[in-house]
Enzyme design. Structure first.
Site, PDB file in Angstrom:
ATOM      1  N   THR A  76      -3.740  -2.065   4.009  1.00  0.00           N
ATOM      2  CA  THR A  76      -4.581  -0.872   4.025  1.00  0.00           C
ATOM      3  C   THR A  76      -5.992  -1.162   3.535  1.00  0.00           C
ATOM      4  OG1 THR A  76      -4.843   1.277   2.936  1.00  0.00           O
ATOM      5  CG2 THR A  76      -3.600  -0.354   1.732  1.00  0.00           C
ATOM      6  N   ASP A  77      -6.936  -0.312   3.937  1.00  0.00           N
ATOM      7  CA  ASP A  77      -8.304  -0.438   3.415  1.00  0.00           C
ATOM      8  C   ASP A  77      -8.397   0.003   1.955  1.00  0.00           C
ATOM      9  OD1 ASP A  77      -8.005   2.324   3.781  1.00  0.00           O
ATOM     10  OD2 ASP A  77      -9.809   2.574   5.008  1.00  0.00           O
ATOM     11  N   GLU A  78      -7.359   0.703   1.459  1.00  0.00           N
ATOM     12  CA  GLU A  78      -7.443   1.234   0.085  1.00  0.00           C
ATOM     13  C   GLU A  78      -7.490   0.125  -0.962  1.00  0.00           C
ATOM     14  OE1 GLU A  78      -5.145   4.609  -0.980  1.00  0.00           O
ATOM     15  OE2 GLU A  78      -5.325   5.505   0.998  1.00  0.00           O
ATOM     16  N   TYR A 124      -0.477   3.209  -5.626  1.00  0.00           N
ATOM     17  CA  TYR A 124      -0.188   2.759  -4.255  1.00  0.00           C
ATOM     18  C   TYR A 124      -1.085   1.593  -3.869  1.00  0.00           C
ATOM     19  CZ  TYR A 124      -0.750   2.568   0.822  1.00  0.00           C
ATOM     20  OH  TYR A 124      -0.880   2.130   2.108  1.00  0.00           O
ATOM     21  N   LYS A 151      -0.236  -2.371  -2.972  1.00  0.00           N
ATOM     22  CA  LYS A 151      -0.560  -3.017  -1.695  1.00  0.00           C
ATOM     23  C   LYS A 151      -1.477  -4.222  -1.921  1.00  0.00           C
ATOM     24  CE  LYS A 151       0.403  -1.954   1.991  1.00  0.00           C
ATOM     25  NZ  LYS A 151       1.578  -2.242   2.876  1.00  0.00           N
TER      26      LYS A 151
HETATM   27  P1  NAD Z   1       5.680   5.558   6.202  1.00  0.00           P
HETATM   28  O1  NAD Z   1       5.801   5.989   4.783  1.00  0.00           O
HETATM   29  O2  NAD Z   1       5.573   6.586   7.264  1.00  0.00           O
HETATM   30  O3  NAD Z   1       6.922   4.638   6.603  1.00  0.00           O
HETATM   31  C1  NAD Z   1       7.408   3.635   5.778  1.00  0.00           C
HETATM   32  C2  NAD Z   1       8.736   3.152   6.349  1.00  0.00           C
HETATM   33  O4  NAD Z   1       9.211   2.093   5.503  1.00  0.00           O
HETATM   34  C3  NAD Z   1       9.815   4.227   6.385  1.00  0.00           C
HETATM   35  O5  NAD Z   1      10.497   4.172   7.612  1.00  0.00           O
HETATM   36  C4  NAD Z   1      10.727   3.849   5.228  1.00  0.00           C
HETATM   37  O6  NAD Z   1      12.067   4.247   5.421  1.00  0.00           O
HETATM   38  C5  NAD Z   1      10.579   2.337   5.209  1.00  0.00           C
HETATM   39  N1  NAD Z   1      10.874   1.764   3.897  1.00  0.00           N
HETATM   40  C6  NAD Z   1      10.391   2.172   2.701  1.00  0.00           C
HETATM   41  N2  NAD Z   1      10.895   1.415   1.702  1.00  0.00           N
HETATM   42  C7  NAD Z   1      11.717   0.487   2.299  1.00  0.00           C
HETATM   43  C8  NAD Z   1      12.502  -0.581   1.819  1.00  0.00           C
HETATM   44  N3  NAD Z   1      12.561  -0.855   0.504  1.00  0.00           N
HETATM   45  N4  NAD Z   1      13.188  -1.319   2.702  1.00  0.00           N
HETATM   46  C9  NAD Z   1      13.118  -1.048   4.032  1.00  0.00           C
HETATM   47  N5  NAD Z   1      12.397  -0.040   4.546  1.00  0.00           N
HETATM   48  C10 NAD Z   1      11.697   0.719   3.689  1.00  0.00           C
HETATM   49  O7  NAD Z   1       4.448   4.560   6.234  1.00  0.00           O
HETATM   50  P2  NAD Z   1       3.346   4.350   7.377  1.00  0.00           P
HETATM   51  O8  NAD Z   1       2.280   5.356   7.199  1.00  0.00           O
HETATM   52  O9  NAD Z   1       4.022   4.195   8.672  1.00  0.00           O
HETATM   53  O10 NAD Z   1       2.747   2.946   6.902  1.00  0.00           O
HETATM   54  C11 NAD Z   1       3.306   1.715   7.357  1.00  0.00           C
HETATM   55  C12 NAD Z   1       2.534   0.574   6.737  1.00  0.00           C
HETATM   56  O11 NAD Z   1       1.169   0.669   7.112  1.00  0.00           O
HETATM   57  C13 NAD Z   1       2.553   0.564   5.209  1.00  0.00           C
HETATM   58  O12 NAD Z   1       2.654  -0.765   4.788  1.00  0.00           O
HETATM   59  C14 NAD Z   1       1.211   1.161   4.820  1.00  0.00           C
HETATM   60  O13 NAD Z   1       0.789   0.669   3.576  1.00  0.00           O
HETATM   61  C15 NAD Z   1       0.343   0.670   5.952  1.00  0.00           C
HETATM   62  N6  NAD Z   1      -0.826   1.505   6.284  1.00  0.00           N
HETATM   63  C16 NAD Z   1      -0.675   2.848   6.501  1.00  0.00           C
HETATM   64  C17 NAD Z   1      -1.776   3.607   6.877  1.00  0.00           C
HETATM   65  C18 NAD Z   1      -1.670   5.092   7.152  1.00  0.00           C
HETATM   66  O14 NAD Z   1      -2.699   5.742   7.370  1.00  0.00           O
HETATM   67  N7  NAD Z   1      -0.470   5.670   7.190  1.00  0.00           N
HETATM   68  C19 NAD Z   1      -3.027   2.999   7.007  1.00  0.00           C
HETATM   69  C20 NAD Z   1      -3.145   1.625   6.762  1.00  0.00           C
HETATM   70  C21 NAD Z   1      -2.022   0.891   6.413  1.00  0.00           C
HETATM   71  O1  DAU Z   2      -6.763   4.456   4.089  1.00  0.00           O
HETATM   72  C1  DAU Z   2      -5.467   4.105   4.492  1.00  0.00           C
HETATM   73  C2  DAU Z   2      -4.454   4.946   3.747  1.00  0.00           C
HETATM   74  O2  DAU Z   2      -4.548   6.253   4.285  1.00  0.00           O
HETATM   75  C3  DAU Z   2      -3.041   4.411   3.849  1.00  0.00           C
HETATM   76  O3  DAU Z   2      -2.975   3.158   3.221  1.00  0.00           O
HETATM   77  C4  DAU Z   2      -2.057   5.371   3.187  1.00  0.00           C
HETATM   78  O4  DAU Z   2      -0.729   4.911   3.373  1.00  0.00           O
HETATM   79  C5  DAU Z   2      -2.215   6.728   3.826  1.00  0.00           C
HETATM   80  O5  DAU Z   2      -1.361   7.666   3.190  1.00  0.00           O
HETATM   81  C6  DAU Z   2      -3.655   7.192   3.727  1.00  0.00           C
HETATM   82  O6  DAU Z   2      -4.032   7.460   2.362  1.00  0.00           O
HETATM   83  P1  DAU Z   2      -4.923   8.728   1.953  1.00  0.00           P
HETATM   84  O7  DAU Z   2      -4.671   9.051   0.529  1.00  0.00           O
HETATM   85  O8  DAU Z   2      -6.327   8.552   2.387  1.00  0.00           O
HETATM   86  O9  DAU Z   2      -4.251   9.820   2.940  1.00  0.00           O
HETATM   87  P2  DAU Z   2      -3.818  11.349   2.728  1.00  0.00           P
HETATM   88  O10 DAU Z   2      -3.484  11.866   4.079  1.00  0.00           O
HETATM   89  O11 DAU Z   2      -2.824  11.503   1.641  1.00  0.00           O
HETATM   90  O12 DAU Z   2      -5.179  12.022   2.262  1.00  0.00           O
HETATM   91  C7  DAU Z   2      -6.346  11.947   3.054  1.00  0.00           C
HETATM   92  C8  DAU Z   2      -7.446  12.652   2.306  1.00  0.00           C
HETATM   93  O13 DAU Z   2      -7.141  14.059   2.243  1.00  0.00           O
HETATM   94  C9  DAU Z   2      -7.582  12.201   0.863  1.00  0.00           C
HETATM   95  O14 DAU Z   2      -8.951  12.206   0.501  1.00  0.00           O
HETATM   96  C10 DAU Z   2      -6.824  13.276   0.076  1.00  0.00           C
HETATM   97  C11 DAU Z   2      -7.030  14.522   0.897  1.00  0.00           C
HETATM   98  N1  DAU Z   2      -5.943  15.514   0.848  1.00  0.00           N
HETATM   99  C12 DAU Z   2      -4.677  15.084   1.078  1.00  0.00           C
HETATM  100  C13 DAU Z   2      -3.622  15.970   1.041  1.00  0.00           C
HETATM  101  C14 DAU Z   2      -2.206  15.499   1.267  1.00  0.00           C
HETATM  102  C15 DAU Z   2      -6.219  16.853   0.627  1.00  0.00           C
HETATM  103  O15 DAU Z   2      -7.393  17.232   0.455  1.00  0.00           O
HETATM  104  N2  DAU Z   2      -5.176  17.738   0.594  1.00  0.00           N
HETATM  105  C16 DAU Z   2      -3.885  17.344   0.773  1.00  0.00           C
HETATM  106  O16 DAU Z   2      -2.976  18.211   0.692  1.00  0.00           O
END
Ligand code: NAD
Ligand code: DAU
Length: 361
Positions: free
Chosen positions: A136-138, A162, A166
């Site tokens: 992730t970019d975080e 989180y 990562k």
């Molecule tokens: P998600 O939370 O939707 O899905 C995570 C999946 O991993 C689920 O299916 C869960 O059951 C599985 N999982 C969790 N713990 C596990 C374990 N111990 N063993 C096996 N499986 C397990 O997550 P996502 O949003 O699909 O993100 C996927 C990946 O991409 C993550 O590594 C996250 O850090 C990264 N990522 C997410 C975003 C985003 O915006 N969602 C952005 C950049 C990177």
């Molecule tokens: O940048 C990549 C990341 O983006 C991934 O690594 C994470 O897995 C993914 O969850 C996401 O993280 P964020 O914290 O940026 O996403 P989230 O959707 O939780 O929140 C996006 C923005 O919106 C953040 O600034 C918080 C805000 N927010 C979020 C929720 C859930 C609100 O204002 N209200 C809300 O109820």
């Protein structure tokens, strides 16, 4: 040829698996999908693959070394694509333990198992093997307004449990390459959105709350900036890096689409006003400012020039096309939404939002 995918029942992982098996160029390759099915994992995301001869689902945990060893020995994948993680920042604030276990211990377990398996290979199979770490970019922390976007050499400054977990996993992957020569690639992506996004995250939460006539909780002043990328563009970028990325390198992936949270929420309201008008008035009436996220990162922005320059990847969707597809998907998939809104989901909403409302900005 086989891939071992972890977390392939989650949001991005399931999109990746579906896209992989739908593309004629890769549809012949078996996907072994290891997922623990936590609250975020959902086999309904993969319902269209039921009985598919090239999809092998394994319900299990990436921290179980014996299981991972067995899967590698049995299926002999040419690559591991590692999505599995605890992924929600707010949950990491309420309960960081699971993040350390899955994101750090789990990645460590996979690296060790992959190293053991890779060391048994030789010739072309050894040279072709890949461990693709999805990150992730975080990990880069928060940007000041006007500061240049994150490049791959930006210092790591994670601010939440989180992002710290990562970042730790990224460092492990880097070390396993430098110390043991494990052939790794890492991708650091910005905020994804699209189909099968669990409605605890901003975009799907706002859509499902609006449709239910519930408040749209915007943290703090709503001016935090994220760079949004349609999930199918993330999966296509991963495919490009897996196929052609240089070993040991990291690639940033982003949508060139920085937007303030409040603008995202207003855009969703406007789309819903168009696609499913509410007799009570614009959905924007439901916007409610609530107490901020502790340690809330102010701005993320991705400089995605390296992946474009080296691999020719650019996002196919604009935010306008992607968010319209996403809202339409949620309107068409009410059954999926209702199913994921289980007792556990309602408990989470109570944990995360009850105290915030009381101290709204
Ligand atoms: P998600 O939370 O939707 O899905 C995570 C999946 O991993 C689920 O299916 C869960 O059951 C599985 N999982 C969790 N713990 C596990 C374990 N111990 N063993 C096996 N499986 C397990 O997550 P996502 O949003 O699909 O993100 C996927 C990946 O991409 C993550 O590594 C996250 O850090 C990264 N990522 C997410 C975003 C985003 O915006 N969602 C952005 C950049 C990177
Ligand atoms: O940048 C990549 C990341 O983006 C991934 O690594 C994470 O897995 C993914 O969850 C996401 O993280 P964020 O914290 O940026 O996403 P989230 O959707 O939780 O929140 C996006 C923005 O919106 C953040 O600034 C918080 C805000 N927010 C979020 C929720 C859930 C609100 O204002 N209200 C809300 O109820």
């Amino acid at each position: 040829m086989t891939l071992l995918v972890t977390g392939g029942a989650g949001f991005i992982g399931s999109n990746f698996v579906l896209d992989w098996l739908a593309d004629p160029a890769t549809a012949n390759e078996t996907v072994v999908n290891l997922d623990a099915l936590t609250y975020a994992g959902n086999l309904r995301n993969l319902a269209s693959l039921q009985g598919h001869p090239k999809h092998v689902f394994v319900h299990g945990d990436i921290t179980e070394r014996a299981l991972v060893d067995r899967l590698l020995a049995e299926h002999r994948p040419r690559a591991v694509v590692h999505f599995a993680a605890e992924s929600h920042v707010d949950r990491s604030i309420h309960g960081p333990g699971a993040f350390m276990k899955t994101n750090i211990d789990g990645t460590f377990t996979l690296l060790e198992a992959a190293r053991g398996f890779w060391s048994t290979l030789d010739g072309d199979a050894k040279a072709a093997f890949r461990f693709h770490h999805v990150s992730t970019d975080e990990v880069y922390g928060s940007l000041q307004p006007g500061a240049p976007a994150f490049t791959e050499t930006h210092p790591y400054e994670p601010n939440s449990p989180y992002s710290a977990s990562k970042a730790a996993s990224d460092h492990l992957v880097r070390a396993w390459h430098h110390t043991y020569g494990l052939p790794v690639v890492t991708t650091n992506c910005s905020n994804n959105y699209g189909p099968w996004h669990f409605p605890e995250k901003l975009i799907p939460l706002m859509i499902v709350n609006a449709l239910a006539g519930k408040p749209l909780p915007v943290y703090g002043d709503g001016q935090q900036i994220r760079d949004w990328l349609y999930v199918k563009d993330h999966t296509s970028a991963i495919r490009a890096v897996l196929a052609r990325g240089r070993l040991g390198e990291t690639y940033n992936i982003g949508g060139w689409n920085e937007q303030a949270n409040i603008d995202i929420v207003r855009r969703i309201c406007a789309l819903l006003d168009e696609l499913k008008p509410d007799a009570a008035g614009s959905y924007a009436r439901l916007i409610t400012f609530v107490a901020d996220r502790p340690g809330h990162d102010r701005r993320y922005a991705i400089d995605a020039r390296k992946i474009e320059r080296e691999l020719g990847w650019r996002p196919a969707e604009t935010f306008e096309t992607g968010i319209r597809k996403t809202v339409e998907w949620y309107l068409a998939n009410g059954d999926w939404v209702r199913e994921v809104q289980s007792g556990g989901y309602r408990d989470w909403l109570a944990t995360n939002y009850a105290a915030r409302a009381a101290s709204a900005a």
